[in-house]
Scaffold this motif. Sequence first.
Motif: not given
Length: 369
Positions: A1-15, A29-30
């Motif tokens: 099974m291919i591991k899903p790609q993962e994204v880190l979103l810094m400041g992700g709850y700002g506008r 699909e990340y």
Amino acid sequence: MIKPQEVLLMGGYGRAGTEIARLLVEYSEYFITITGRNKQKAEITAITLNNRASAERCKGIALDITDSKALEKVLPEYDLLINCVPLPTNDKQVIRIICEAGVHYVDLIPGKSKRAQFEKYKSVIIQNNSICVLEAGWEPGLPAFLAQLGVQKLNDKAKNIEVHAVYREKEMPYTSIADIMEHADLTASFLEEGQWVRKSIIHNQNMQFPEPFGNVTGYPAELAELKSTAVDLGLRSLTFYHGGYNPICDLILFIWTALGLRNNEYLKSAGVNLFRWANNWFTKPPFGGIIKVKLKGNSKSLQITASTEDLYRATAIPVVAAVKQILDKTINDVGVHFMGSAAKPEEFEEEITRMGISIDIQQNNHVIT
């Protein structure tokens, strides 16, 4: 099974960060980790997005970008980092950690010293097969991309490029205004007949946009991405005019810059709050933005216009399009790039149009004397 790609979103709850997260959930699909200093805000944003997607695609954690040890520990777990917040005063250490972590990187916030630091670690980035895309978004970001797209569609050798932009947004957040005031200048570099010259605000120009904006006064402005584009393309001339703030905001910005206060940390808050007051009270509809790029070649001319009614969504759209091109290897040139030069034009145009930015292209024959 291919591991899903993962994204880190810094400041992700700002506008802007929230818009980016929302688009990532909708158009990819990340798996997305939303971060910031406030764990509760990050978790609430993640829960809201998961409920909207009816899937566990997001999680929220506390992560302070100034915490070098925590950043160094977390980064290797991810494929790509999106940064929506200004880097701290110890940005040299933070940038070193990012570059050595072996993750791809997309940044929204412009900054000359930051670009220089990433360039310093370019060999490390290349060795790690990483891609760093700087100054992504609506502006900066889209002007250089539209220029590159225009060059591809012109079917002629581009010689002259003129960029007009209008940006009008009410209730701008503190960080957006702080960024505007920090990077404001009384003069801008224009390329004229192959020579770089400085233009001041007295060299303003009437810009004509489609309704409802109509006529807008444009002032000389400068984007590093456009200067880089001019050099890459071997242009003879490049100009960039920007307008949209109301006259009171323009006056505040002029005085602030003329007095040399843009780098004064003690008065920064007062200046931002004054600008915010003027923007909230005196900026009137229409709201949104338009970027118009005119290209002239040996025998042809072309005009590309990008428009939006929602500037925060329009800022997020190019970021998400860039992230997708990096992670699906459409962008595969490792190293440090501006978004406009890194993006693959036709695929990028299709993606940002699908997500909501309107693009209009008009071409006609034009003989340059």
